[in-house]
Design an enzyme around this catalytic site. Structure first.
Site, PDB file in Angstrom:
ATOM      1  N   GLU A 122       4.966  -1.161  13.277  1.00 12.52           N
ATOM      2  CA  GLU A 122       3.665  -1.223  12.609  1.00 12.52           C
ATOM      3  C   GLU A 122       2.483  -1.067  13.562  1.00 12.52           C
ATOM      4  O   GLU A 122       1.460  -0.489  13.183  1.00 12.52           O
ATOM      5  CB  GLU A 122       3.544  -2.538  11.831  1.00 12.52           C
ATOM      6  CG  GLU A 122       4.601  -2.724  10.754  1.00 12.52           C
ATOM      7  CD  GLU A 122       4.561  -1.647   9.670  1.00 12.52           C
ATOM      8  OE1 GLU A 122       3.604  -0.845   9.652  1.00 12.52           O
ATOM      9  OE2 GLU A 122       5.490  -1.614   8.843  1.00 12.52           O
TER      10      GLU A 122
ATOM     11  N   HIS B 175      -0.585   6.819   8.425  1.00 12.30           N
ATOM     12  CA  HIS B 175       0.214   5.659   8.836  1.00 12.30           C
ATOM     13  C   HIS B 175       1.690   5.876   8.487  1.00 12.30           C
ATOM     14  O   HIS B 175       2.579   5.677   9.324  1.00 12.30           O
ATOM     15  CB  HIS B 175      -0.332   4.410   8.138  1.00 12.30           C
ATOM     16  CG  HIS B 175       0.342   3.135   8.529  1.00 12.30           C
ATOM     17  ND1 HIS B 175      -0.207   2.246   9.416  1.00 12.30           N
ATOM     18  CD2 HIS B 175       1.522   2.590   8.140  1.00 12.30           C
ATOM     19  CE1 HIS B 175       0.604   1.207   9.569  1.00 12.30           C
ATOM     20  NE2 HIS B 175       1.667   1.385   8.791  1.00 12.30           N
ATOM     21  N   GLU B 176       1.951   6.276   7.257  1.00 12.68           N
ATOM     22  CA  GLU B 176       3.340   6.412   6.813  1.00 12.68           C
ATOM     23  C   GLU B 176       4.042   7.599   7.473  1.00 12.68           C
ATOM     24  O   GLU B 176       5.236   7.540   7.754  1.00 12.68           O
ATOM     25  CB  GLU B 176       3.396   6.528   5.290  1.00 12.68           C
ATOM     26  CG  GLU B 176       2.744   5.371   4.542  1.00 12.68           C
ATOM     27  CD  GLU B 176       3.250   4.009   4.993  1.00 12.68           C
ATOM     28  OE1 GLU B 176       2.443   3.071   5.060  1.00 12.68           O
ATOM     29  OE2 GLU B 176       4.456   3.888   5.269  1.00 12.68           O
TER      30      GLU B 176
ATOM     31  N   HIS C 153       5.275   6.643  10.836  1.00 13.65           N
ATOM     32  CA  HIS C 153       6.504   5.853  10.751  1.00 13.65           C
ATOM     33  C   HIS C 153       7.761   6.728  10.777  1.00 13.65           C
ATOM     34  O   HIS C 153       8.845   6.225  11.122  1.00 13.65           O
ATOM     35  CB  HIS C 153       6.523   5.041   9.456  1.00 13.65           C
ATOM     36  CG  HIS C 153       5.939   3.679   9.574  1.00 13.65           C
ATOM     37  ND1 HIS C 153       6.278   2.799  10.576  1.00 13.65           N
ATOM     38  CD2 HIS C 153       5.035   3.016   8.795  1.00 13.65           C
ATOM     39  CE1 HIS C 153       5.609   1.663  10.413  1.00 13.65           C
ATOM     40  NE2 HIS C 153       4.850   1.765   9.342  1.00 13.65           N
TER      41      HIS C 153
ATOM     42  N   ASN D 291       9.883   4.927   3.566  1.00 13.62           N
ATOM     43  CA  ASN D 291      11.264   5.379   3.374  1.00 13.62           C
ATOM     44  C   ASN D 291      11.436   6.800   3.901  1.00 13.62           C
ATOM     45  O   ASN D 291      10.650   7.690   3.584  1.00 13.62           O
ATOM     46  CB  ASN D 291      11.618   5.365   1.884  1.00 13.62           C
ATOM     47  CG  ASN D 291      11.180   4.099   1.193  1.00 13.62           C
ATOM     48  OD1 ASN D 291      11.600   3.015   1.542  1.00 13.62           O
ATOM     49  ND2 ASN D 291      10.299   4.246   0.206  1.00 13.62           N
TER      50      ASN D 291
ATOM     51  N   MET E 298       5.173   2.643   1.566  1.00 14.20           N
ATOM     52  CA  MET E 298       6.423   2.312   2.248  1.00 14.20           C
ATOM     53  C   MET E 298       7.031   3.583   2.799  1.00 14.20           C
ATOM     54  O   MET E 298       7.179   4.580   2.092  1.00 14.20           O
ATOM     55  CB  MET E 298       7.393   1.631   1.266  1.00 14.20           C
ATOM     56  CG  MET E 298       8.758   1.353   1.850  1.00 14.20           C
ATOM     57  SD  MET E 298       8.665   0.239   3.281  1.00 14.20           S
ATOM     58  CE  MET E 298      10.072   0.838   4.238  1.00 14.20           C
TER      59      MET E 298
ATOM     60  N   GLY F  54       0.834  -1.200   0.000  1.00 13.96           N
ATOM     61  CA  GLY F  54       0.000   0.000   0.000  1.00 13.96           C
ATOM     62  C   GLY F  54       0.861   1.239   0.000  1.00 13.96           C
ATOM     63  O   GLY F  54       0.590   2.203  -0.706  1.00 13.96           O
TER      64      GLY F  54
END
Length: 1029
Positions: free
Chosen positions: A491, A468-469, A472, A437, A435, A433
Site C-alpha cells: 500500500e 493506485h490500483e 498494485h 485483484n 481492490m 474504494g
C-alpha cells in the site's frame, strides 16, 4: 486497496517502542533439538513468520451479536463507565482443550516404602500446585510466549466443532504443505442467494506431517476426498475449528516430504450479506426494476468464505475457475474466458484460462452480473472498463487513464504487465474504494465512473484510484509481502506511485498539493503514542489486527518515506533498486527492499539505505528537529515528536534524518537545496555568518517537523511579510503546518501561530491557504463543540478579516485549473459554513438555476457540495435535494448531495438518515461512514451520531468487521472533537464494555488520546485565544 472515505484514516494504537531498532531480538531456543528438556516438535510446527516475529499461540472467541434499535431523538446522554485497558493478547472465548491423565500403577508397600512414598507424594503435590499457579505456556521453537497470569497452562490442541481434537493450535497455518494449483467450480443461484462449490487443491508436502490444515469460513463441507500421487482417491474426515476459521484432515501415517497430493472438497454456502467474501448486491435499472449480481472482495482474509484455501499471502498458487450461471448474466474472473458450455439444466458454465502467474488467494476474484464494457488494446493487453448498462457513457475517462498508465508502468518498471487482459469493474454496492485483484480490478462506482463534462477535481479522484490500483499489479500482485505486518510494501508503494505516475503522465491534474496534504495527514496519525511502526514486527496475527494495518501509517506514511528516500538517493538509484526488487518476485519482507536498493548504489562509500531506513520503518513516530544558531554555527537536535497529555518524552528514539535546507541567499529553486545527515541526538553544521535565516525540510519532502526557536520563527515570519515568494508555496504550507503542530505540542504559543498567519493576507497560492484554512477550521469546530460561543464569534471574525476579501473575489463559473479549483472549494466551503452572506447568496442563486432548469444547468463540480449544503439548511431545499438524490445517476454528484443531506442540524432528519444508512435501502450502507463523518462536523449531529453508534454498535459491526477501516473511520469521526473529561470517561466506559466486540482496537486508544490532547490544548490555549482573537 484504496480507501474511499473522505474522513482521515484512523491510526492504529501501539505501545511505545523505545529504541527497538537498536535492540537485538532475544535468542530463540530451538526446543525441538533439546530433546532432554522438551518433546520433539513436528516440522509443521514451523509457521510462516516475518524474520523478527515470535511464534505465539493465540485464540479468537466467537460472540453472538444481539440486534438493538432504540430511539435516538433524545439528546446525547452522558454515561459514566470505567475503562478497561487494551490487552495485548487474545484468548478463546472458551477453553476447548483436553489432556489425558497419565496411567497410574501401584503395589502394596512396606512401612519404610510407605513413609518414603508419602514424602514423595507430598513433594510431587507441592510441585504440581506450584506449576498449576504458574502462568501457562505453550512451547514452540520460538520458546515460551509471554505468560498469561490470568489462566492456567493450556494443553496443546483445541476441540473441533464435532468434539474431536483439532490437530493445530496456531492462527498461522503450518508450513508443511504448499498449494500448487486450485481448480474451482462454483454454481451460483441468484434467486436463493446460495452457491455450491468444488475445490480441487493440488499440493506438495514440504515436511513430513500427519495433518493438512487450511482455511474455511461459513462453508458447509459435504464431502472430502484425498489422493496421494497415483494412489486411489479415498474419502476423508474434515475437522473444523470455527474460531480460527480453519479446517483440517488428519492421517494415521506421515505424508512424506516431496509427495504430490490432491484434496477435493465439495461444499455449499450462502452468498455473504456483508461486503466481503462472495457477496450479493443489487441496483435499480433505468426502468426501476431491481437487478441482482454477485461479486467478491477477498482482501485481507475472506477468500476462505468462497472456497477452502490456504488463505495467507505467502501461499501463492495458480487458479482455474469455472462458474455456472443463469442465462442473461456475464461472468468475469482474473483470466480471459476460455469457453462456455450449455448444461442439460439450461444453465451455462463459463470456464476461464488457468492463471499464467502464481498469486495469493486474496487476489482471486469473480463477478456474475449484467454489465457492459468499453475496451482498448494496449501493449498486447486488452483493457476493459465494465459498468451497469445505464452508465456506460461514464466509463471512457477511466479507460483513457488506465491505458496511459499501463504504458507508463510497463516502461518505468521494465517489466510488462503479465496478463492478457485487464478489467476495471464498477460495482454498485462495494465497500472499499477499489481492490487490485490481478486482472479484475473492482471499484466503487464513485471511484471509476465520471462524465466527460465533469469537474477536473472529479477526474482527479478517478485518476488517483486507477493509478493506485494499477501500481498494485506490480507492487502487491507481482511482488507480495510475506505477511500482513509488511502491508506497507503493497500500500505504501501503490500510494507513492499513484501520485508520482500522475504527476508525470497527467501534469494538468496538479497532484503536488494533494500529495503534500497526504504527508500532513500521515504526520497527524503518527504523532500520538497509539501509532505503530510502518513495518510491524509483531502483534499482527488475529483478523482484527490484520484489518487494522489498513490505515494512514501503512498507506500515507509509507508513501512519504519513499518520497523522502527517492529525494535523498543519487539520480537513478531508486528506479534501479526498485527494478531489482520487482525482479525478485514472489513474497518479500522490508529488508529485501533495502537490500535491492543498496545493491543498486551508484556512488562509492554511499550512505547505507538499510541503516537509514530501518530507523524509519522499525520504530513508530517521527522526529522533531530543533534549530539553534550562534553566528555561523547551527546546532540541530532531534527528539521524538510525541503528542502526549502527560508530557512524556522518549529520548531513546533516534532517526537517521536526511535534513535538507535552504537559506535567504537561495531559497526557492531545487538547485538551492543542501543536505545534511543527522544521525545522532545532536550535530552541528556550518553556514556563512551573512546568512539571515534557514528553512529546513525543503518542499516538505522529509517526514519530520522543524522548530526554529523564538528567534528563528520571528526571522522567517519577517521574511514572509517582506516577500511572500521568498519560499516556495509548499515550504510556506510546511511552516504553517509545523507551527500548528508545535502549538499542539506546547513548544510555541498560539500567539506565535497567529503571528505567522498575519502574512497570509498577502497569500494567493493553494497549498499554504488550504493548510491554514484546514487548521483554523479544526480549532473552530473544537470551540463550537465546547460551546465557547464568544470565541466562536471571534474566530469567525478573525477568519473573515484575514481571508474574507479572497473569499468574496472567487468566481462561481467553470474553471479548468485544478489548483484554483481546490482553493476556491476550500475558501467557499469555509465562507458558507460561517454564514458569510455573499457566499450563501451566490450558492442559493446557483441552486435555484439548477432546480429551475430541471437540473440541466450544471453546477461546477467543485462547488456542488457547498451549494447543496447551503440549500439543505431549509426544509424546502432539503426535501428537493432528497428527491434529486433518489433520481440522480451521476455518482459523484449523488455523493455530494448525500453529504449535504447529512449536514442538516434538524434532529428528526438526523435520526432518519442514520437509520436509513444502517438499513441500507434508500441510502447504501457502504455510505454510512461518510454520513457519520459529515454529521459529526455539526454541533447537533455530533451528539446524535455518538448516541447512534453506542446504541447500534452490534448492528454496525455486523455490517463492517471489527478493526476494518470503516470502523476506524466511525470511531474517529464520532470522538475526535470531544474535549472534556466527561466525554473522555464516557468513551472509555463504552469501549471498555464491548470486550471482544471492539474494546481492544488500536483506534479506540487513539480516540482516547485525541480527546485527552484536545482537552489539554483547550486548557492551555483558551486564555490566549480570548486575549488575541
Amino acid at each position: 486497496m484504496e480507501d474511499p472515505f473522505d474522513s482521515e484514516r484512523a491510526s492504529l494504537p501501539r505501545n511505545m517502542i523505545e529504541n527497538s531498532m537498536f535492540e537485538e531480538e532475544p535468542d530463540v531456543v530451538d526446543l525441538a533439538k533439546d530433546s532432554t528438556a522438551f518433546p520433539a516438535l513436528e516440522p509443521d510446527e514451523v509457521v510462516y513468520e516475518p524474520h523478527c516475529s515470535r511464534l505465539l499461540v493465540r485464540g479468537l472467541g466467537e460472540n453472538d451479536l444481539d440486534d438493538e434499535e432504540d430511539d435516538y431523538e433524545s439528546s446525547a446522554r452522558l454515561l459514566g463507565m470505567s475503562f478497561m485497558n487494551r490487552s495485548s493478547t487474545h484468548s478463546p472465548s472458551s477453553s476447548p482443550y483436553n489432556r489425558q491423565a497419565p496411567p497410574r500403577s501401584c503395589s502394596r508397600p512396606s512401612a519404610r516404602m510407605l513413609v518414603v512414598g508419602v514424602f514423595i507424594l507430598v513433594l510431587v503435590a507441592s510441585m504440581a500446585m506450584v506449576l498449576y499457579f504458574l502462568p501457562g505456556c505453550t512451547f514452540t521453537k520460538a520458546g515460551c510466549g509471554k505468560a498469561n497470569s490470568s489462566t492456567p497452562m493450556e494443553p496443546a490442541y483445541p476441540n473441533s466443532a464435532n468434539g474431536d481434537l483439532f490437530p493445530w493450535n496456531e492462527l498461522r497455518l503450518p508450513a508443511s504443505v504448499r498449494p500448487v494449483n486450485y481448480d474451482l467450480s462454483l454454481t451460483l443461484n441468484l434467486t436463493s442467494m446460495t452457491f455450491t462449490g468444488r475445490t480441487v487443491i493440488n499440493m506438495t508436502i514440504q515436511h513430513n506431517t500427519k495433518r493438512i490444515v487450511l482455511h474455511s469460513s461459513e462453508l458447509i463441507i459435504t464431502k472430502a476426498t484425498f489422493q496421494v500421487g497415483e494412489d486411489k482417491s479415498v474419502e476423508v474426515k474434515v475437522l473444523e475449528y470455527k474460531p480460527w476459521q480453519q479446517i483440517a484432515v488428519s492421517f494415521p501415517e506421515d505424508l512424506k516430504a516431496g509427495q504430490v497430493c490432491v484434496l477435493t472438497l465439495d461444499y455449499t454456502a450462502n452468498l455473504s450479506h456483508t461486503y466481503d467474501g462472495f457477496y450479493n448486491s443489487s441496483y435499480n435499472d433505468k426502468t426501476g426494476a431491481k437487478r441482482v449480481l454477485a461479486a467478491t472482495q477477498f482482501e485481507p482474509q475472506a477468500a476462505r468464505k468462497a472456497f477452502p484455501c490456504f488463505d495467507e499471502p505467502a501461499f501463492k498458487a495458480t487458479f482455474l475457475v469455472r462458474i455456472t450461471r443463469e442465462p442473461g448474466y456475464i461472468t468475469l474472473s482474473n483470466m480471459p474466458q476460455a469457453k462456455t458450455t450449455t448444461l442439460p439444466s439450461g444453465l451455462l458454465e463459463d470456464e476461464f484460462e488457468q492463471t499464467s502467474v502464481n498469486m495469493s488467494t486474496y487476489l482471486v476474484a469473480f463477478i456474475v452480473a449484467n454489465f457492459t464494457s468499453v475496451t482498448r488494446n494496449v501493449s498486447n493487453t486488452l483493457v476493459s472498463v465494465y459498468s451497469v448498462p445505464e452508465k456506460k457513457e461514464h466509463t471512457h475517462y477511466a479507460l483513457d487513464t488506465a491505458s496511459k498508465l499501463l504504458q507508463f508502468y510497463n516502461t518505468f518498471f521494465e517489466i510488462d504487465y503479465p496478463l492478457r487482459k485487464l478489467d476495471l469493474v464498477a460495482i454498485p454496492d462495494f465497500l472499499a474504494g477499489a481492490m487490485e485483484n490481478w486482472g479484475l480490478i473492482t471499484f466503487r462506482e464513485t471511484s471509476l465512473l465520471v462524465g466527460n463534462q465533469s469537474s477536473p477535481l472529479d477526474k482527479q479522484l478517478i485518476a488517483n484510484v486507477v493509478a493506485h490500483e494499477l501500481a498494485h499489479q506490480w507492487f502487491g500482485n507481482l511482488v507480495t509481502m510475506r505477511w500482513w505486518n509488511d502491508l506497507w510494501l503493497n500500500e505504501g508503494f501503490a500510494t507513492y506511485w499513484q501520485y508520482t505516475s500522475l504527476m508525470t503522465e497527467f501534469p494538468q491534474l496538479e497532484l503536488g498539493n494533494s500529495f503534500l496534504g497526504v504527508r500532513f495527514k500521515a504526520m497527524a496519525k503518527d504523532s500520538v503514542n497509539s501509532s505503530h511502526p510502518v513495518s510491524e514486527s509483531s502483534q499482527v496475527t488475529t483478523p482484527e489486527q490484520v484489518s487494522e494495518m489498513f490505515d494512514s501509517v501503512t498507506y500515507e506514511k509509507g508513501a512519504s518515506l519513499l518520497l523522502m528516500l527517492n529525494s535523498t538517493l543519487p539520480d537513478g538509484q531508486f528506479r534501479k533498486g526498485l527494478i531489482n526488487y520487482l525482479n525478485k518476485g514472489s513474497n518479500t519482507v522490508t529488508e529485501d527492499l533495502w537490500n535491492s536498493l543498496t545493491q543498486a548504489q551508484v556512488l562509492p562509500q554511499q550512505e547505507s539505505v538499510s541503516d537509514m531506513m530501518r530507523t524509519w520503518t522499525l520504530q513508530k513516530g517521527f522526529p522533531l528537529v530543533t534549530v539553534s544558531r550562534k553566528a555561523g554555527q547551527v546546532t540541530l537536535t532531534q527528539e521524538h515528536f510525541l503528542l502526549s497529555a502527560d508530557n512524556a518524552t522518549y529520548t531513546s528514539s533516534l532517526w537517521h534524518i536526511p535534513v535538507t535546507y535552504v537559506n535567504d541567499s537561495c531559497s526557492s529553486a531545487p538547485s538551492c537545496r543542501q543536505i545534511f545527515h543527522l544521525r545522532n541526538k545532536t550535530a552541528t553544521l556550518k553556514v556563512s555568518d551573512s546568512v539571515k535565516w534557514l528553512k529546513l525540510n525543503y518542499m516538505n519532502t522529509g517526514f519530520y517537523i522543524v522548530h526554529y526557536g523564538d528567534e528563528g520563527w520571528a526571522t522567517l515570519i519577517d521574511a514572509l511579510k517582506t516577500d511572500v515568494n521568498t519560499l516556495t508555496p509548499h515550504d510556506r504550507a510546511s511552516l504553517i503546518h509545523n507551527i500548528f503542530a508545535l502549538s499542539r505540542l506546547g513548544r510555541v504559543s498560539f500567539r506565535q501561530v497567529l503571528s505567522l498567519l498575519d502574512y497570509a493576507t498577502n497569500e494567493t497560492e493553494t497549498a499554504p491557504l488550504t493548510e491554514a484554512l484546514s487548521q483554523l477550521s479544526s480549532v473552530y469546530r473544537l470551540l463550537n463543540k465546547r460551546q465557547e460561543l464568544r470565541l466562536v464569534a471571534r474566530m469567525k471574525a478573525y477568519v473573515c478579516s484575514h481571508f474574507g476579501q479572497l473569499m468574496d473575489s472567487q468566481d462561481w463559473g467553470e474553471e479548468e485549473s485544478v489548483s484554483r479549483l481546490e482553493l476556491r472549494s476550500a475558501l467557499l466551503e469555509m465562507a458558507c459554513s460561517l454564514g458569510r452572506q455573499n457566499c450563501t447568496d451566490q450558492a442559493m442563486a446557483l441552486y435555484d438555476q439548477w432546480t429551475n432548469s430541471n437540473q440541466t444547468k450544471q453546477i461546477p463540480g467543485d462547488l456542488q457540495r457547498v451549494v447543496f449544503s447551503v440549500a439543505a439548511k431549509s426544509d424546502l431545499g432539503w426535501r428537493s435535494l432528497m428527491e434529486a438524490y433518489s433520481s440522480s445517476t451521476y455518482d459523484s454528484e449523488k455523493r455530494k448531495i448525500l453529504q449535504a443531506l447529512a449536514s442538516t442540524q434538524d434532529p428528526q432528519i438526523i435520526v432518519w438518515i442514520l437509520s436509513a444508512g444502517l438499513e441500507g435501502g434508500i441510502i447504501q450502507t457502504q455510505e454510512l461512514p461518510l454520513v457519520i463523518s459529515t454529521m459529526s462536523d455539526g454541533f447537533a449531529g455530533h451528539l446524535f451520531v455518538w448516541d447512534f453508534v453506542k446504541e447500534n454498535w452490534d448492528r454496525i459491526i455486523e455490517k463492517f468487521p471489527v478493526g476494518s477501516y470503516p470502523i476506524q473511520s466511525i470511531i474517529k469521526s464520532t470522538t475526535s472533537q470531544f474535549s472534556t473529561q466527561t466525554h473522555l470517561e464516557e468513551v472509555q466506559g463504552f469501549f471498555s464494555s464491548l470486550k471482544e466486540r471492539g474494546s481492544q482496537m488500536r483506534s479506540v486508544q487513539e480516540a482516547l488520546e485525541t480527546i485527552e490532547l484536545n482537552q489539554l490544548w483547550m486548557d492551555r490555549n483558551l486564555p490566549t485565544l480570548r486575549h488575541w482573537l
